[in-house]
Design a protein around this motif. Structure first.
Motif, PDB file in Angstrom:
ATOM      1  N   GLY A  20      -7.254 -32.090  36.860  1.00  0.00           N
ATOM      2  CA  GLY A  20      -7.315 -31.449  38.166  1.00  0.00           C
ATOM      3  C   GLY A  20      -6.035 -30.724  38.513  1.00  0.00           C
ATOM      4  N   GLU A  21      -5.951 -30.311  39.774  1.00  0.00           N
ATOM      5  CA  GLU A  21      -4.794 -29.560  40.263  1.00  0.00           C
ATOM      6  C   GLU A  21      -4.357 -30.082  41.618  1.00  0.00           C
ATOM      7  N   ASN A  22      -3.045 -30.064  41.827  1.00  0.00           N
ATOM      8  CA  ASN A  22      -2.445 -30.405  43.117  1.00  0.00           C
ATOM      9  C   ASN A  22      -1.855 -29.145  43.735  1.00  0.00           C
ATOM     10  N   PHE A  23      -2.002 -29.024  45.041  1.00  0.00           N
ATOM     11  CA  PHE A  23      -1.414 -27.910  45.786  1.00  0.00           C
ATOM     12  C   PHE A  23      -0.665 -28.475  46.984  1.00  0.00           C
ATOM     13  N   GLN A  24       0.478 -27.891  47.294  1.00  0.00           N
ATOM     14  CA  GLN A  24       1.208 -28.264  48.504  1.00  0.00           C
ATOM     15  C   GLN A  24       1.644 -26.998  49.205  1.00  0.00           C
ATOM     16  N   ASP A  25       1.491 -26.995  50.534  1.00  0.00           N
ATOM     17  CA  ASP A  25       1.762 -25.812  51.338  1.00  0.00           C
ATOM     18  C   ASP A  25       2.438 -26.236  52.636  1.00  0.00           C
ATOM     19  N   GLN A  26       3.293 -25.413  53.150  1.00  0.00           N
ATOM     20  CA  GLN A  26       3.889 -25.621  54.470  1.00  0.00           C
ATOM     21  C   GLN A  26       3.670 -24.361  55.284  1.00  0.00           C
ATOM     22  N   ASP A  27       3.255 -24.553  56.557  1.00  0.00           N
ATOM     23  CA  ASP A  27       3.032 -23.392  57.415  1.00  0.00           C
ATOM     24  C   ASP A  27       3.365 -23.740  58.862  1.00  0.00           C
ATOM     25  N   ASP A  28       3.053 -22.824  59.779  1.00  0.00           N
ATOM     26  CA  ASP A  28       3.413 -23.010  61.187  1.00  0.00           C
ATOM     27  C   ASP A  28       2.554 -24.055  61.896  1.00  0.00           C
ATOM     28  N   ASP A  29       1.313 -24.271  61.439  1.00  0.00           N
ATOM     29  CA  ASP A  29       0.421 -25.219  62.101  1.00  0.00           C
ATOM     30  C   ASP A  29       0.612 -26.652  61.638  1.00  0.00           C
ATOM     31  N   THR A  30       0.860 -26.818  60.357  1.00  0.00           N
ATOM     32  CA  THR A  30       1.096 -28.154  59.811  1.00  0.00           C
ATOM     33  C   THR A  30       2.430 -28.154  59.097  1.00  0.00           C
ATOM     34  N   VAL A  31       3.084 -29.294  59.093  1.00  0.00           N
ATOM     35  CA  VAL A  31       4.345 -29.380  58.377  1.00  0.00           C
ATOM     36  C   VAL A  31       4.055 -29.320  56.877  1.00  0.00           C
ATOM     37  N   VAL A  32       3.100 -30.125  56.440  1.00  0.00           N
ATOM     38  CA  VAL A  32       2.770 -30.190  55.017  1.00  0.00           C
ATOM     39  C   VAL A  32       1.261 -30.324  54.843  1.00  0.00           C
ATOM     40  N   THR A  33       0.710 -29.592  53.917  1.00  0.00           N
ATOM     41  CA  THR A  33      -0.671 -29.769  53.486  1.00  0.00           C
ATOM     42  C   THR A  33      -0.647 -30.058  51.996  1.00  0.00           C
ATOM     43  N   ARG A  34      -1.263 -31.175  51.597  1.00  0.00           N
ATOM     44  CA  ARG A  34      -1.393 -31.501  50.182  1.00  0.00           C
ATOM     45  C   ARG A  34      -2.877 -31.589  49.850  1.00  0.00           C
ATOM     46  N   GLU A  35      -3.278 -30.881  48.836  1.00  0.00           N
ATOM     47  CA  GLU A  35      -4.677 -30.872  48.430  1.00  0.00           C
ATOM     48  C   GLU A  35      -4.755 -31.177  46.937  1.00  0.00           C
ATOM     49  N   THR A  36      -5.688 -32.052  46.578  1.00  0.00           N
ATOM     50  CA  THR A  36      -5.938 -32.368  45.179  1.00  0.00           C
ATOM     51  C   THR A  36      -7.384 -32.012  44.866  1.00  0.00           C
ATOM     52  N   ASP A  37      -7.569 -31.137  43.901  1.00  0.00           N
ATOM     53  CA  ASP A  37      -8.900 -30.728  43.460  1.00  0.00           C
ATOM     54  C   ASP A  37      -9.129 -31.272  42.056  1.00  0.00           C
ATOM     55  N   PHE A  38     -10.185 -32.061  41.906  1.00  0.00           N
ATOM     56  CA  PHE A  38     -10.518 -32.674  40.628  1.00  0.00           C
ATOM     57  C   PHE A  38     -11.548 -31.825  39.899  1.00  0.00           C
ATOM     58  N   ALA A  39     -11.531 -31.843  38.565  1.00  0.00           N
ATOM     59  CA  ALA A  39     -12.433 -31.032  37.754  1.00  0.00           C
ATOM     60  C   ALA A  39     -13.906 -31.349  38.021  1.00  0.00           C
ATOM     61  N   CYS A  40     -14.223 -32.552  38.458  1.00  0.00           N
ATOM     62  CA  CYS A  40     -15.612 -32.933  38.741  1.00  0.00           C
ATOM     63  C   CYS A  40     -16.110 -32.370  40.069  1.00  0.00           C
ATOM     64  N   GLY A  41     -15.193 -31.849  40.897  1.00  0.00           N
ATOM     65  CA  GLY A  41     -15.570 -31.292  42.194  1.00  0.00           C
ATOM     66  C   GLY A  41     -15.116 -32.120  43.376  1.00  0.00           C
ATOM     67  N   CYS A  42     -14.595 -33.319  43.133  1.00  0.00           N
ATOM     68  CA  CYS A  42     -14.054 -34.129  44.230  1.00  0.00           C
ATOM     69  C   CYS A  42     -12.798 -33.465  44.774  1.00  0.00           C
ATOM     70  N   ARG A  43     -12.468 -33.791  46.044  1.00  0.00           N
ATOM     71  CA  ARG A  43     -11.306 -33.180  46.689  1.00  0.00           C
ATOM     72  C   ARG A  43     -10.666 -34.168  47.660  1.00  0.00           C
ATOM     73  N   SER A  44      -9.354 -34.146  47.707  1.00  0.00           N
ATOM     74  CA  SER A  44      -8.592 -34.953  48.651  1.00  0.00           C
ATOM     75  C   SER A  44      -7.641 -34.024  49.399  1.00  0.00           C
ATOM     76  N   ILE A  45      -7.648 -34.104  50.737  1.00  0.00           N
ATOM     77  CA  ILE A  45      -6.800 -33.233  51.561  1.00  0.00           C
ATOM     78  C   ILE A  45      -5.994 -34.095  52.523  1.00  0.00           C
ATOM     79  N   HIS A  46      -4.702 -33.818  52.601  1.00  0.00           N
ATOM     80  CA  HIS A  46      -3.771 -34.578  53.442  1.00  0.00           C
ATOM     81  C   HIS A  46      -2.956 -33.576  54.258  1.00  0.00           C
ATOM     82  N   HIS A  47      -2.970 -33.730  55.591  1.00  0.00           N
ATOM     83  CA  HIS A  47      -2.176 -32.868  56.480  1.00  0.00           C
ATOM     84  C   HIS A  47      -1.179 -33.719  57.244  1.00  0.00           C
ATOM     85  N   GLU A  48       0.041 -33.236  57.353  1.00  0.00           N
ATOM     86  CA  GLU A  48       1.060 -33.836  58.224  1.00  0.00           C
ATOM     87  C   GLU A  48       1.438 -32.779  59.249  1.00  0.00           C
TER      88      GLU A  48
END
Length: 74
Positions: A20-48
């Protein structure tokens, strides 16, 4: 700052061991967004958020939401 990376042979929320793949982003609305996309199609999203609130959502590859929660800042 945006970052991304891939991983191999990790357990997905459905129980499969997949790549799978991990992504991390920072923007004006959230301090941190972490997203994990798995090859099977599952997804995990975390916002701070700026106020300390944290939200997490885990979705299985068939669209079933396994976890959807928000924690207020202490």
């Amino acid at each position: 700052m945006d970052t991304s990376g891939s991983f191999k042979s990790q357990p997905a929320p459905c129980g499969r061991v997949v790549d799978g793949e991990n992504f991390q982003d920072q923007d004006d609305d959230t301090v941190v967004t972490r997203e994990t996309d798995f090859a099977c199609g599952c997804r995990s999203i975390h916002h701070e958020y700026h106020d300390g609130t944290v939200s997490r959502k885990v979705v299985r590859h068939d669209g079933v939401v396994l976890l959807d929660e928000m924690f207020a800042a202490e």
